[in-house]
Write a protein that holds these residues in place. Structure first.
Motif, PDB file in Angstrom:
ATOM      1  N   LEU A  90      55.175 -38.574  44.492  1.00  0.00           N
ATOM      2  CA  LEU A  90      54.509 -39.816  44.869  1.00  0.00           C
ATOM      3  C   LEU A  90      54.093 -39.794  46.337  1.00  0.00           C
ATOM      4  O   LEU A  90      52.923 -40.038  46.671  1.00  0.00           O
ATOM      5  CB  LEU A  90      55.441 -41.001  44.599  1.00  0.00           C
ATOM      6  N   TYR A  91      55.046 -39.479  47.221  1.00  0.00           N
ATOM      7  CA  TYR A  91      54.773 -39.563  48.655  1.00  0.00           C
ATOM      8  C   TYR A  91      53.860 -38.430  49.138  1.00  0.00           C
ATOM      9  O   TYR A  91      52.952 -38.669  49.931  1.00  0.00           O
ATOM     10  CB  TYR A  91      56.086 -39.564  49.427  1.00  0.00           C
ATOM     11  N   LEU A  94      50.362 -39.135  47.892  1.00  0.00           N
ATOM     12  CA  LEU A  94      49.660 -40.105  48.732  1.00  0.00           C
ATOM     13  C   LEU A  94      49.195 -39.460  50.035  1.00  0.00           C
ATOM     14  O   LEU A  94      48.114 -39.772  50.544  1.00  0.00           O
ATOM     15  CB  LEU A  94      50.573 -41.300  49.023  1.00  0.00           C
ATOM     16  N   MET A 147      51.308 -43.914  42.046  1.00  0.00           N
ATOM     17  CA  MET A 147      50.435 -43.625  43.174  1.00  0.00           C
ATOM     18  C   MET A 147      49.247 -44.587  43.193  1.00  0.00           C
ATOM     19  O   MET A 147      48.851 -45.088  44.262  1.00  0.00           O
ATOM     20  CB  MET A 147      49.944 -42.175  43.085  1.00  0.00           C
TER      21      MET A 147
END
Length: 297
Positions: A90-91, A94, A147
């Motif tokens: 996810l991070y 992004l 996301m």
């Protein structure tokens, strides 16, 4: 002459007349205790760490700091790394969003097209900070996100965040032009300007003021955290260049490798900024993580 005991003369000390049988004695009621002075959440009224003022346990996130306004670098680093390790896709995903136009801009060079892609990358980087802040707070509260959802939440605060970022960029740029030290001080003071703007819905100037208030008393800790991340990014970049410059003939491919390898520390820095903001409000104001995540709704 005998005196009537039921009617003593004026000025003589006598026994007060008895009360009627049906009359209840009246006593002055003690004043109600005054309310304790207002404080800031579970740390009010001189409560012991881990307890509310009345002695009971207060409700707060696990491993919440109880040091009344100060955060520790180890706690911030641990929470940030746990957030990143819990959902790296996810991070880092992004973080890829602004990295793509940045890489294209590097390939195109310093012309108009390259500058345009760099501007796009910078704008998406602002959305990234707000989006990662939302993702971090949702994760801390026990609710996950995607996301796409996080990016959409970040887009909703794009214009206010853009204004705050422009003002912050001017201040930071002037600081670094004067000398490196003023730039570092400005960076530490206003590190949580973007989360403040995204979460508290404040304007650019108010976001800067609010960041200065929150970071007061914790700027050395913030400096140590930022220095660690910046050193990590610098070391990774240098190692990649020194190792692959002899192997990779293409400058474009080398630039791509550098951009890929610094995605992790870049994502970590964004997560860490969100965690710093949350922990500052947690220890200073007793704010829960649920209230931070809900402001995006």
């Amino acid at each position: 002459m005998e005196e009537n005991p039921e009617n003593p003369r004026n000025g003589d000390a006598g026994t007060p007349p008895p009360l009627p049988p049906d009359a209840a004695p009246q006593f002055a009621q003690p004043p109600a205790p005054s309310a304790p002075p207002a404080g800031d959440g579970p740390y009010s009224f001189g409560a012991e760490p881990g307890q509310a003022a009345g002695g009971g346990e207060y409700s707060s996130p696990a491993s919440a700091p109880v040091n009344r306004g100060s955060i520790r670098a180890g706690d911030v680093f641990s929470r940030s790394w746990n957030m990143l390790a819990k959902n790296p896709g996810l991070y880092i995903g992004l973080a890829v969003i602004p990295a793509v136009p940045s890489f294209i801009g590097d390939v195109l060079g310093t012309g108009l097209s390259g500058s345009l892609f760099q501007i796009i990358s910078s704008c998406l980087g602002l959305v990234l900070q707000a989006a990662i802040a939302y993702a971090v707070y949702r994760s801390m509260s026990g609710d996950g996100t995607t996301m796409g959802e996080a990016f959409n939440k970040g887009m909703k605060r794009f214009l206010p965040v853009l204004g705050a970022s422009i003002l912050l960029g001017i201040l930071t740029g002037v600081g670094y032009m004067l000398l490196v030290v003023p730039g570092l001080i400005i960076t530490c003071v206003y590190i949580v300007t973007i989360p403040v703007c995204a979460v508290e819905h404040t304007g650019a100037i108010d976001s800067l003021r609010r960041s200065a208030i929150l970071t007061k008393g914790n700027r050395w800790t913030i400096f140590a955290l930022l220095a660690t991340v910046f050193v990590a990014i610098f070391v990774i970049s240098m190692v990649v260049v020194m190792v692959f410059v002899q192997i990779v003939d293409s400058e474009i491919l080398l630039d791509l490798l550098v951009n890929l390898l610094i995605l992790v520390p870049t994502a970590f820095q964004s997560v860490m900024t969100a965690v710093i903001y949350y922990m500052l409000r947690e220890v200073k104001e007793g704010v829960s993580v649920d209230s931070l995540a809900n402001v995006f709704d």
